[in-house]
Scaffold this motif. Structure first.
Motif, PDB file in Angstrom:
ATOM      1  N   ARG A  84      91.389  67.816  93.196  1.00  0.00           N
ATOM      2  CA  ARG A  84      91.854  68.861  92.808  1.00  0.00           C
ATOM      3  C   ARG A  84      93.235  68.937  93.238  1.00  0.00           C
ATOM      4  N   GLY A  85      94.468  69.398  92.521  1.00  0.00           N
ATOM      5  CA  GLY A  85      95.639  69.679  93.060  1.00  0.00           C
ATOM      6  C   GLY A  85      96.787  70.151  92.097  1.00  0.00           C
ATOM      7  N   VAL A  86      97.907  70.144  91.996  1.00  0.00           N
ATOM      8  CA  VAL A  86      99.012  70.609  91.559  1.00  0.00           C
ATOM      9  C   VAL A  86     100.037  69.376  91.241  1.00  0.00           C
ATOM     10  N   LEU A  87     100.202  69.311  89.873  1.00  0.00           N
ATOM     11  CA  LEU A  87     101.455  68.279  89.274  1.00  0.00           C
ATOM     12  C   LEU A  87     102.694  69.155  89.558  1.00  0.00           C
ATOM     13  N   HIS A  88     103.232  69.085  90.705  1.00  0.00           N
ATOM     14  CA  HIS A  88     104.603  69.619  91.001  1.00  0.00           C
ATOM     15  C   HIS A  88     105.731  69.342  90.148  1.00  0.00           C
ATOM     16  N   CYS A  89     106.420  70.271  89.663  1.00  0.00           N
ATOM     17  CA  CYS A  89     107.567  70.239  88.616  1.00  0.00           C
ATOM     18  C   CYS A  89     107.225  69.399  87.174  1.00  0.00           C
ATOM     19  N   PHE A  90     106.026  70.061  86.990  1.00  0.00           N
ATOM     20  CA  PHE A  90     105.503  69.506  85.726  1.00  0.00           C
ATOM     21  C   PHE A  90     106.528  68.869  84.765  1.00  0.00           C
ATOM     22  N   ASN A  91     106.463  67.563  84.179  1.00  0.00           N
ATOM     23  CA  ASN A  91     107.308  66.900  83.683  1.00  0.00           C
ATOM     24  C   ASN A  91     107.054  66.895  81.937  1.00  0.00           C
ATOM     25  N   ALA A  92     106.229  67.877  81.650  1.00  0.00           N
ATOM     26  CA  ALA A  92     106.012  68.066  79.940  1.00  0.00           C
ATOM     27  C   ALA A  92     105.242  66.950  79.506  1.00  0.00           C
ATOM     28  N   ASP A  93     104.873  66.105  80.174  1.00  0.00           N
ATOM     29  CA  ASP A  93     104.364  64.742  79.470  1.00  0.00           C
ATOM     30  C   ASP A  93     102.928  65.288  78.877  1.00  0.00           C
ATOM     31  N   LYS A  94     102.708  65.088  77.731  1.00  0.00           N
ATOM     32  CA  LYS A  94     101.271  65.659  77.234  1.00  0.00           C
ATOM     33  C   LYS A  94      99.989  64.834  77.834  1.00  0.00           C
ATOM     34  N   ILE A  95     100.426  63.581  78.149  1.00  0.00           N
ATOM     35  CA  ILE A  95      99.095  62.802  78.733  1.00  0.00           C
ATOM     36  C   ILE A  95      98.463  63.491  80.150  1.00  0.00           C
ATOM     37  N   LEU A  96      99.357  64.264  80.839  1.00  0.00           N
ATOM     38  CA  LEU A  96      99.171  64.685  82.068  1.00  0.00           C
ATOM     39  C   LEU A  96      98.303  66.152  81.712  1.00  0.00           C
ATOM     40  N   LEU A  97      98.407  66.776  80.409  1.00  0.00           N
ATOM     41  CA  LEU A  97      97.445  67.835  80.233  1.00  0.00           C
ATOM     42  C   LEU A  97      95.858  67.425  80.194  1.00  0.00           C
ATOM     43  N   ASN A  98      95.606  66.348  80.216  1.00  0.00           N
ATOM     44  CA  ASN A  98      94.289  65.953  80.391  1.00  0.00           C
ATOM     45  C   ASN A  98      93.647  65.932  81.443  1.00  0.00           C
ATOM     46  N   LEU A  99      94.355  66.283  82.574  1.00  0.00           N
ATOM     47  CA  LEU A  99      93.849  66.553  83.969  1.00  0.00           C
ATOM     48  C   LEU A  99      93.856  68.052  84.088  1.00  0.00           C
ATOM     49  N   SER A 100      93.937  68.970  83.301  1.00  0.00           N
ATOM     50  CA  SER A 100      93.834  70.194  83.501  1.00  0.00           C
ATOM     51  C   SER A 100      92.568  70.879  84.066  1.00  0.00           C
ATOM     52  N   GLU A 101      91.445  69.998  83.754  1.00  0.00           N
ATOM     53  CA  GLU A 101      90.208  70.518  84.296  1.00  0.00           C
ATOM     54  C   GLU A 101      90.113  70.754  85.819  1.00  0.00           C
ATOM     55  N   ASN A 102      91.018  69.813  86.370  1.00  0.00           N
ATOM     56  CA  ASN A 102      91.186  69.690  87.964  1.00  0.00           C
ATOM     57  C   ASN A 102      92.414  70.044  88.627  1.00  0.00           C
ATOM     58  N   PHE A 103      93.356  70.017  87.714  1.00  0.00           N
ATOM     59  CA  PHE A 103      94.897  70.019  88.458  1.00  0.00           C
ATOM     60  C   PHE A 103      95.503  71.346  87.613  1.00  0.00           C
ATOM     61  N   TYR A 104      96.384  72.054  88.583  1.00  0.00           N
ATOM     62  CA  TYR A 104      97.114  72.814  88.137  1.00  0.00           C
ATOM     63  C   TYR A 104      98.881  72.308  87.667  1.00  0.00           C
ATOM     64  N   TYR A 105     100.072  73.267  87.196  1.00  0.00           N
ATOM     65  CA  TYR A 105     100.832  72.612  86.869  1.00  0.00           C
ATOM     66  C   TYR A 105     102.180  73.668  87.286  1.00  0.00           C
ATOM     67  N   GLY A 106     102.919  73.168  88.166  1.00  0.00           N
ATOM     68  CA  GLY A 106     103.853  73.754  88.803  1.00  0.00           C
ATOM     69  C   GLY A 106     105.158  73.864  87.811  1.00  0.00           C
ATOM     70  N   ILE A 107     105.403  75.235  87.579  1.00  0.00           N
ATOM     71  CA  ILE A 107     106.542  75.429  86.811  1.00  0.00           C
ATOM     72  C   ILE A 107     107.814  76.155  87.646  1.00  0.00           C
ATOM     73  N   GLY A 108     109.001  75.605  87.434  1.00  0.00           N
ATOM     74  CA  GLY A 108     109.984  75.888  88.180  1.00  0.00           C
ATOM     75  C   GLY A 108     111.348  76.317  87.573  1.00  0.00           C
ATOM     76  N   GLY A 109     112.332  76.253  88.103  1.00  0.00           N
ATOM     77  CA  GLY A 109     113.747  76.398  87.619  1.00  0.00           C
ATOM     78  C   GLY A 109     113.992  75.674  86.240  1.00  0.00           C
ATOM     79  N   VAL A 110     113.742  74.614  86.212  1.00  0.00           N
ATOM     80  CA  VAL A 110     113.776  73.738  84.893  1.00  0.00           C
ATOM     81  C   VAL A 110     113.328  74.610  83.627  1.00  0.00           C
ATOM     82  N   SER A 111     112.495  75.458  83.606  1.00  0.00           N
ATOM     83  CA  SER A 111     112.009  76.327  82.724  1.00  0.00           C
ATOM     84  C   SER A 111     113.175  77.151  81.962  1.00  0.00           C
TER      85      SER A 111
END
Length: 292
Positions: A161-188
């Motif tokens: 389990r973990g967090v994808l820090h500064c999530f880069n918006a690549d949709k392939i990484l959304l397939n990890l959402s069962e175990n991973f969280y998504y860090g959203i920061g100032g880029v938003s």
């Protein structure tokens, strides 16, 4: 019933307080964050050379925690056994930040395979350490989403389990959402953040975390200045607008997400500055404990 929206606490899950940028005014930066209801901060110790600094800060301040890891650009001194020892610290809540970063590849193309292989080797070593110690992983991915996904997917199936820090918006990484969280920061908050804004509604709400990555990636309208954890409310407001979700509901959800991922992170009984805020925090923590 009293409206406590303005008192809901937030957590900066990724802030480099061990940076030399804060050497002269660290206490005031932490206090400024408190006044903005940013009650706790996690330092992702990403360089073996400054790991002790992160530990010292976490030991000194009740509301500061840290993670231990090696950034893909700071592998010269990588030592898995040192990370293992550091992870035993009572305030170490995760392994990382670690991952893959192909943004600056060697100019000599013949050196690229070895460069990538070294990053992958260190990344996998830290993944396996996180699994062994049952700690979440803080992941850095830049221009390496496909390789990172291929590495992370089988380990996620093993319980990583973990967090994808500064999530880069690549949709392939959304397939990890069962175990991973998504860090959203100032880029938003950036004007050129179209991809992230489009993808943000696709992230399950119970997988969003707040982060600053301070002193980097300062949110609008303070771009060009040093980032600080006190800017978390700007990020929360932007996410709230994009998701068309009431700010208080978002803050409550993200707080729950944060404690769900970082099991060693302990809610403070009185993290803010006045009695009313303290009561609200204890009430929020009690409600959260019942929800987890």
């Amino acid at each position: 019933m009293q409206n406590h929206t303005q008192h809901l606490v937030m957590i900066d899950t990724h802030c480099h307080l061990d940076s030399s940028d804060y050497m002269q005014d660290l206490s005031s930066v932490i206090e400024s964050a408190r006044t903005k209801n940013v009650a706790q901060i996690i330092i992702p110790a990403a360089d073996m050379r400054t790991l002790s600094r992160a530990q010292e800060i976490a030991s000194k301040y009740e509301n500061i925690y840290f993670a231990t890891g090696a950034h893909p650009y700071d592998l010269e001194y990588f030592d898995k056994e040192l990370l293992r020892v550091s992870a035993q610290h009572p305030k170490c809540v995760a392994i990382g930040e670690c991952g893959l970063d192909y943004y600056r590849l060697p100019e000599n193309s013949e050196e690229i395979p070895a460069f990538k292989a070294r990053q992958k080797e260190a990344f996998i070593a830290q993944i396996e350490l996180a699994l062994e110690l049952k700690l979440p992983l803080i992941v850095h991915i830049r221009e390496a989403s496909n390789d990172a996904f291929e590495i992370l997917k089988p380990y996620a199936e093993k319980g990583l389990r973990g967090v994808l820090h500064c999530f880069n918006a690549d949709k392939i990484l959304l397939n990890l959402s069962e175990n991973f969280y998504y860090g959203i920061g100032g880029v938003s908050t950036f004007k050129n953040a179209r991809r992230l804004i489009e993808v943000l509604p696709l992230i399950p709400k119970n997988r969003i975390l707040f982060e600053t990555d301070a002193p980097y990636l300062t949110p609008h309208p303070f771009r060009g200045t040093r980032n600080e954890p006190s800017y978390i409310p700007l990020i929360a407001q932007k996410i709230s607008e994009v998701l068309e979700m009431p700010l208080d509901s978002l803050q409550a959800q993200v707080l729950q997400n944060t404690y769900a991922l970082f099991g060693k992170l302990q809610p403070l009984k009185s993290p803010l500055n006045n009695a009313q805020d303290s009561e609200v925090c204890m009430e929020s923590s009690a409600n959260l404990a019942g929800a987890l």
